[in-house]
Design a protein around this motif. Sequence first.
Motif, PDB file in Angstrom:
ATOM      1  N   TYR A  37       0.673  -1.088   0.005  1.00  0.00           N
ATOM      2  CA  TYR A  37      -0.044  -0.053   0.069  1.00  0.00           C
ATOM      3  C   TYR A  37       0.888   1.202  -0.176  1.00  0.00           C
ATOM      4  O   TYR A  37       2.044   1.353   0.355  1.00  0.00           O
ATOM      5  N   ARG A  38       0.382   2.433  -0.208  1.00  0.00           N
ATOM      6  CA  ARG A  38       1.129   3.778  -0.126  1.00  0.00           C
ATOM      7  C   ARG A  38       0.098   4.768   0.210  1.00  0.00           C
ATOM      8  O   ARG A  38      -1.132   4.861   0.103  1.00  0.00           O
ATOM      9  N   GLN A  39       0.853   5.691   1.045  1.00  0.00           N
ATOM     10  CA  GLN A  39      -0.182   6.774   1.353  1.00  0.00           C
ATOM     11  C   GLN A  39       0.792   7.991   1.249  1.00  0.00           C
ATOM     12  O   GLN A  39       1.885   8.257   1.804  1.00  0.00           O
ATOM     13  N   ALA A  40      -0.002   9.006   0.385  1.00  0.00           N
ATOM     14  CA  ALA A  40       0.702  10.041  -0.020  1.00  0.00           C
ATOM     15  C   ALA A  40       0.289  11.115   1.040  1.00  0.00           C
ATOM     16  O   ALA A  40      -0.863  11.130   1.658  1.00  0.00           O
ATOM     17  N   PRO A  41       0.951  12.468   1.261  1.00  0.00           N
ATOM     18  CA  PRO A  41       0.400  13.442   2.185  1.00  0.00           C
ATOM     19  C   PRO A  41      -0.992  14.077   1.824  1.00  0.00           C
ATOM     20  O   PRO A  41      -1.238  14.116   0.712  1.00  0.00           O
ATOM     21  N   GLY A  42      -1.744  13.967   2.962  1.00  0.00           N
ATOM     22  CA  GLY A  42      -3.036  14.489   2.478  1.00  0.00           C
ATOM     23  C   GLY A  42      -4.260  13.620   1.792  1.00  0.00           C
ATOM     24  O   GLY A  42      -5.203  13.758   1.667  1.00  0.00           O
ATOM     25  N   LYS A  43      -3.548  12.451   1.723  1.00  0.00           N
ATOM     26  CA  LYS A  43      -4.416  11.432   0.784  1.00  0.00           C
ATOM     27  C   LYS A  43      -4.476  10.027   1.573  1.00  0.00           C
ATOM     28  O   LYS A  43      -3.829   9.738   2.692  1.00  0.00           O
ATOM     29  N   GLN A  44      -5.597   9.369   1.416  1.00  0.00           N
ATOM     30  CA  GLN A  44      -6.109   8.045   1.892  1.00  0.00           C
ATOM     31  C   GLN A  44      -5.066   6.890   1.570  1.00  0.00           C
ATOM     32  O   GLN A  44      -4.266   6.980   0.448  1.00  0.00           O
ATOM     33  N   GLU A  46      -3.793   3.709  -0.209  1.00  0.00           N
ATOM     34  CA  GLU A  46      -4.243   2.985  -1.608  1.00  0.00           C
ATOM     35  C   GLU A  46      -3.348   1.609  -1.371  1.00  0.00           C
ATOM     36  O   GLU A  46      -2.243   1.804  -1.317  1.00  0.00           O
ATOM     37  N   LEU A  47      -4.214   0.782  -2.164  1.00  0.00           N
ATOM     38  CA  LEU A  47      -3.666  -0.468  -2.359  1.00  0.00           C
ATOM     39  C   LEU A  47      -2.816  -0.384  -3.714  1.00  0.00           C
ATOM     40  O   LEU A  47      -3.361   0.352  -4.582  1.00  0.00           O
ATOM     41  N   VAL A  48      -1.603  -0.828  -3.645  1.00  0.00           N
ATOM     42  CA  VAL A  48      -0.844  -0.730  -4.893  1.00  0.00           C
ATOM     43  C   VAL A  48      -0.680  -1.950  -5.883  1.00  0.00           C
ATOM     44  O   VAL A  48      -0.925  -2.059  -7.053  1.00  0.00           O
ATOM     45  N   ALA A  49      -0.334  -3.130  -4.909  1.00  0.00           N
ATOM     46  CA  ALA A  49      -0.083  -4.302  -5.486  1.00  0.00           C
ATOM     47  C   ALA A  49      -0.418  -5.569  -4.708  1.00  0.00           C
ATOM     48  O   ALA A  49      -0.062  -5.184  -3.192  1.00  0.00           O
ATOM     49  N   VAL A  50      -0.914  -6.654  -5.133  1.00  0.00           N
ATOM     50  CA  VAL A  50      -1.311  -7.959  -4.212  1.00  0.00           C
ATOM     51  C   VAL A  50      -0.427  -9.019  -4.870  1.00  0.00           C
ATOM     52  O   VAL A  50      -0.616  -9.250  -6.058  1.00  0.00           O
ATOM     53  N   ILE A  51      -0.045  -9.875  -4.127  1.00  0.00           N
ATOM     54  CA  ILE A  51       0.291 -11.269  -4.510  1.00  0.00           C
ATOM     55  C   ILE A  51      -0.120 -12.303  -3.651  1.00  0.00           C
ATOM     56  O   ILE A  51       0.048 -12.350  -2.352  1.00  0.00           O
ATOM     57  N   THR A  52      -1.110 -13.224  -3.985  1.00  0.00           N
ATOM     58  CA  THR A  52      -1.535 -14.230  -3.197  1.00  0.00           C
ATOM     59  C   THR A  52      -0.557 -15.406  -2.957  1.00  0.00           C
ATOM     60  O   THR A  52       0.391 -15.405  -3.226  1.00  0.00           O
ATOM     61  N   SER A  53      -1.145 -16.142  -2.101  1.00  0.00           N
ATOM     62  CA  SER A  53      -0.088 -17.611  -1.544  1.00  0.00           C
ATOM     63  C   SER A  53       0.174 -18.348  -2.992  1.00  0.00           C
ATOM     64  O   SER A  53       1.117 -18.888  -2.935  1.00  0.00           O
ATOM     65  N   SER A  62      -2.879   2.588 -11.913  1.00  0.00           N
ATOM     66  CA  SER A  62      -1.689   3.865 -12.244  1.00  0.00           C
ATOM     67  C   SER A  62      -0.277   3.116 -12.251  1.00  0.00           C
ATOM     68  O   SER A  62       0.559   3.893 -12.482  1.00  0.00           O
ATOM     69  N   VAL A  63      -0.059   1.994 -11.725  1.00  0.00           N
ATOM     70  CA  VAL A  63       1.353   1.398 -11.656  1.00  0.00           C
ATOM     71  C   VAL A  63       1.451   0.047 -12.612  1.00  0.00           C
ATOM     72  O   VAL A  63       2.537  -0.443 -12.681  1.00  0.00           O
ATOM     73  N   LYS A  64       0.661  -0.278 -13.180  1.00  0.00           N
ATOM     74  CA  LYS A  64       0.498  -1.423 -14.125  1.00  0.00           C
ATOM     75  C   LYS A  64       1.503  -1.074 -15.375  1.00  0.00           C
ATOM     76  O   LYS A  64       1.512  -0.105 -15.874  1.00  0.00           O
ATOM     77  N   GLY A  65       2.476  -2.007 -15.345  1.00  0.00           N
ATOM     78  CA  GLY A  65       3.417  -2.043 -16.323  1.00  0.00           C
ATOM     79  C   GLY A  65       4.843  -1.395 -15.901  1.00  0.00           C
ATOM     80  O   GLY A  65       5.714  -1.295 -16.431  1.00  0.00           O
ATOM     81  N   ARG A  66       4.841  -0.688 -14.739  1.00  0.00           N
ATOM     82  CA  ARG A  66       5.755  -0.119 -13.963  1.00  0.00           C
ATOM     83  C   ARG A  66       5.949  -0.602 -12.827  1.00  0.00           C
ATOM     84  O   ARG A  66       7.450  -0.757 -12.641  1.00  0.00           O
ATOM     85  N   PHE A  67       5.486  -1.235 -12.005  1.00  0.00           N
ATOM     86  CA  PHE A  67       5.797  -1.986 -10.818  1.00  0.00           C
ATOM     87  C   PHE A  67       5.430  -3.446 -10.915  1.00  0.00           C
ATOM     88  O   PHE A  67       4.450  -3.704 -11.588  1.00  0.00           O
ATOM     89  N   GLN A  81       9.283  -4.155  -7.064  1.00  0.00           N
ATOM     90  CA  GLN A  81      10.258  -3.216  -8.077  1.00  0.00           C
ATOM     91  C   GLN A  81       9.407  -2.306  -8.777  1.00  0.00           C
ATOM     92  O   GLN A  81       8.469  -2.474  -9.318  1.00  0.00           O
ATOM     93  N   THR A  82       9.976  -0.988  -8.541  1.00  0.00           N
ATOM     94  CA  THR A  82       9.364   0.032  -9.141  1.00  0.00           C
ATOM     95  C   THR A  82      10.123   0.769 -10.114  1.00  0.00           C
ATOM     96  O   THR A  82      11.181   0.963  -9.788  1.00  0.00           O
ATOM     97  N   ASN A  83       9.666   0.790 -11.342  1.00  0.00           N
ATOM     98  CA  ASN A  83      10.368   1.336 -12.522  1.00  0.00           C
ATOM     99  C   ASN A  83       9.515   2.496 -12.886  1.00  0.00           C
ATOM    100  O   ASN A  83       8.435   2.691 -12.743  1.00  0.00           O
ATOM    101  N   SER A  84      10.423   3.540 -13.786  1.00  0.00           N
ATOM    102  CA  SER A  84       9.701   4.810 -14.350  1.00  0.00           C
ATOM    103  C   SER A  84       8.827   5.397 -13.552  1.00  0.00           C
ATOM    104  O   SER A  84       7.786   5.878 -13.667  1.00  0.00           O
ATOM    105  N   LEU A  85       9.322   5.538 -12.260  1.00  0.00           N
ATOM    106  CA  LEU A  85       8.937   6.310 -11.305  1.00  0.00           C
ATOM    107  C   LEU A  85       8.577   7.922 -11.600  1.00  0.00           C
ATOM    108  O   LEU A  85       9.156   8.358 -12.574  1.00  0.00           O
ATOM    109  N   LYS A  86       7.535   8.209 -11.079  1.00  0.00           N
ATOM    110  CA  LYS A  86       7.001   9.644 -11.342  1.00  0.00           C
ATOM    111  C   LYS A  86       6.872  10.207 -10.075  1.00  0.00           C
ATOM    112  O   LYS A  86       6.419   9.745  -9.090  1.00  0.00           O
TER     113      LYS A  86
END
Length: 118
Positions: A37-44, A46-53, A62-67, A81-86
């Motif tokens: 998950y990630r949380q930016a200042p002033g924001k809720q 949010e779930l970024v990525a999940v991997i099941t068992s 927003s991160v598909k193809g980059r993370f 792994q985070t690539n092409s960071l913005k």
Amino acid sequence: QVQLVESGGGLVQAGGSLRLSCAAPGISFSLYTMSWYRQAPGKQRELVAVITSAGTTNYTASVKGRFTISRDNAKNTVYLQTNSLKPEDTAIYYCNAVRQEPIFRNYWGQGTQVTVSS
């Protein structure tokens, strides 16, 4: 008390990459769904990525193809792994471990700061 431990955050220029790690000692790691998950200042938070068992992955749009999320069950560790960071990727990134059965378990890390400069 289980404590997940994140590492790998830092300051990077736009277009750069970082590899985040999350160690999960003391749990039956292979049975858990692991998430970032990630949380930016002033924001809720949010779930970024999940991997099941089973190894199934999913990403927020927003991160598909980059993370890329991956796990090493032998090391009780999940990676992001985070690539092409913005600049909009700037946030505190948190690791989460969840198991539904036989008893619900939910653990968090303390977070690692990722800052992307423009």
